[in-house]
Design a protein around this motif. Structure first.
Motif, PDB file in Angstrom:
ATOM      1  N   PHE A  65       0.845  -1.189   0.000  1.00  0.00           N
ATOM      2  CA  PHE A  65       0.000   0.000   0.000  1.00  0.00           C
ATOM      3  C   PHE A  65       0.879   1.236   0.000  1.00  0.00           C
ATOM      4  CE2 PHE A  65       0.765  -1.225   4.339  1.00  0.00           C
ATOM      5  CZ  PHE A  65       1.023  -0.043   5.016  1.00  0.00           C
ATOM      6  N   SER A  66       0.302   2.363  -0.403  1.00  0.00           N
ATOM      7  CA  SER A  66       1.060   3.605  -0.378  1.00  0.00           C
ATOM      8  C   SER A  66       0.764   4.334   0.927  1.00  0.00           C
ATOM      9  CB  SER A  66       0.715   4.483  -1.575  1.00  0.00           C
ATOM     10  OG  SER A  66      -0.649   4.805  -1.557  1.00  0.00           O
ATOM     11  N   GLN A  67       1.816   4.939   1.457  1.00  0.00           N
ATOM     12  CA  GLN A  67       1.702   5.726   2.671  1.00  0.00           C
ATOM     13  C   GLN A  67       2.436   7.031   2.391  1.00  0.00           C
ATOM     14  OE1 GLN A  67       3.746   4.210   6.116  1.00  0.00           O
ATOM     15  NE2 GLN A  67       2.135   4.930   7.460  1.00  0.00           N
ATOM     16  N   GLY A  68       1.651   8.062   2.114  1.00  0.00           N
ATOM     17  CA  GLY A  68       2.254   9.324   1.686  1.00  0.00           C
ATOM     18  C   GLY A  68       2.879   9.130   0.315  1.00  0.00           C
ATOM     19  N   ARG A  69       4.176   9.425   0.207  1.00  0.00           N
ATOM     20  CA  ARG A  69       4.878   9.253  -1.066  1.00  0.00           C
ATOM     21  C   ARG A  69       5.611   7.913  -1.144  1.00  0.00           C
ATOM     22  NH1 ARG A  69       7.740  14.068  -3.455  1.00  0.00           N
ATOM     23  NH2 ARG A  69       5.904  14.974  -4.384  1.00  0.00           N
ATOM     24  N   ASN A  70       5.515   7.116  -0.103  1.00  0.00           N
ATOM     25  CA  ASN A  70       6.234   5.845  -0.053  1.00  0.00           C
ATOM     26  C   ASN A  70       5.321   4.667  -0.351  1.00  0.00           C
ATOM     27  OD1 ASN A  70       8.521   7.234   0.867  1.00  0.00           O
ATOM     28  ND2 ASN A  70       7.841   7.069   2.977  1.00  0.00           N
ATOM     29  N   LEU A  71       5.872   3.682  -1.028  1.00  0.00           N
ATOM     30  CA  LEU A  71       5.174   2.423  -1.247  1.00  0.00           C
ATOM     31  C   LEU A  71       5.656   1.461  -0.176  1.00  0.00           C
ATOM     32  CD1 LEU A  71       3.339   0.614  -2.938  1.00  0.00           C
ATOM     33  CD2 LEU A  71       5.344  -0.018  -4.258  1.00  0.00           C
ATOM     34  N   ARG A  72       4.729   0.935   0.606  1.00  0.00           N
ATOM     35  CA  ARG A  72       5.080   0.000   1.674  1.00  0.00           C
ATOM     36  C   ARG A  72       4.820  -1.418   1.193  1.00  0.00           C
ATOM     37  NH1 ARG A  72       6.428   2.698   6.497  1.00  0.00           N
ATOM     38  NH2 ARG A  72       7.436   0.685   6.720  1.00  0.00           N
ATOM     39  N   LEU A  73       5.770  -2.283   1.387  1.00  0.00           N
ATOM     40  CA  LEU A  73       5.649  -3.691   1.054  1.00  0.00           C
ATOM     41  C   LEU A  73       6.089  -4.461   2.294  1.00  0.00           C
ATOM     42  CD1 LEU A  73       5.057  -5.851  -1.066  1.00  0.00           C
ATOM     43  CD2 LEU A  73       7.428  -5.668  -1.801  1.00  0.00           C
ATOM     44  N   LEU A  74       5.163  -5.204   2.909  1.00  0.00           N
ATOM     45  CA  LEU A  74       5.440  -5.857   4.180  1.00  0.00           C
ATOM     46  C   LEU A  74       4.958  -7.292   4.208  1.00  0.00           C
ATOM     47  CD1 LEU A  74       3.103  -3.567   6.217  1.00  0.00           C
ATOM     48  CD2 LEU A  74       5.373  -2.896   5.724  1.00  0.00           C
ATOM     49  N   ARG A  75       5.543  -8.051   5.104  1.00  0.00           N
ATOM     50  CA  ARG A  75       5.068  -9.397   5.408  1.00  0.00           C
ATOM     51  C   ARG A  75       4.648  -9.392   6.871  1.00  0.00           C
ATOM     52  NH1 ARG A  75       8.868 -12.630   3.540  1.00  0.00           N
ATOM     53  NH2 ARG A  75       7.720 -12.892   1.623  1.00  0.00           N
ATOM     54  N   VAL A  76       3.444  -9.864   7.144  1.00  0.00           N
ATOM     55  CA  VAL A  76       2.917  -9.909   8.504  1.00  0.00           C
ATOM     56  C   VAL A  76       3.679 -10.983   9.275  1.00  0.00           C
ATOM     57  CG1 VAL A  76       0.873 -10.321   9.919  1.00  0.00           C
ATOM     58  CG2 VAL A  76       0.651  -9.139   7.728  1.00  0.00           C
ATOM     59  N   ARG A  77       4.315 -10.576  10.356  1.00  0.00           N
ATOM     60  CA  ARG A  77       5.083 -11.505  11.185  1.00  0.00           C
ATOM     61  C   ARG A  77       4.260 -11.985  12.378  1.00  0.00           C
ATOM     62  NH1 ARG A  77      10.410  -9.466  14.084  1.00  0.00           N
ATOM     63  NH2 ARG A  77      10.795  -8.636  12.023  1.00  0.00           N
ATOM     64  N   ALA A  78       3.429 -11.108  12.934  1.00  0.00           N
ATOM     65  CA  ALA A  78       2.625 -11.451  14.112  1.00  0.00           C
ATOM     66  C   ALA A  78       1.345 -10.638  14.105  1.00  0.00           C
ATOM     67  CB  ALA A  78       3.419 -11.185  15.385  1.00  0.00           C
TER      68      ALA A  78
END
Length: 105
Positions: A65-78
């Motif tokens: 997802f985008s957050q402001g001008r950044n693209l966030r790419l994450l893996r849910v750990r918990a």
């Protein structure tokens, strides 16, 4: 059908509402903002566009997802439905986005 006193099944992985998890992981100031991003279609869960804030997220899922001008790419750990301190929130995910100083291949 399981009632309130039922024992949790071992073959079912626990899930948490997507908007609750994003709030607990401190990506948004409140659940309403998280829900707006999700409903607008700007969030992908495991590569699929997700438009439901109540969609279940579980360990191992990938979010983009985008957050402001950044693209966030994450893996849910918990999973956590409690919004704790920032240090605790950072333990909920792995950041998969390349850093700005890392060379792209």
């Amino acid at each position: 059908m399981a009632g309130p006193g039922a024992k949790p099944r071992k073959d079912v992985q626990p899930k948490l509402r997507l908007d609750k998890w994003l709030f607990a992981a401190r990506f948004f100031k409140n659940r309403e903002l998280a829900a707006e991003v999700i409903e607008s279609g700007h969030l992908r869960l495991n590569g699929q566009r997700c438009k439901k804030p109540g969609h279940g997220v579980m360990e191992g899922d990938t979010l983009a997802f985008s957050q402001g001008r950044n693209l966030r790419l994450l893996r849910v750990r918990a999973l956590s439905d409690r919004r704790g301190p920032a240090q605790e929130a950072q333990q909920l995910y792995d950041d998969l986005a390349p850093t700005a100083d890392a060379p792209l291949e």
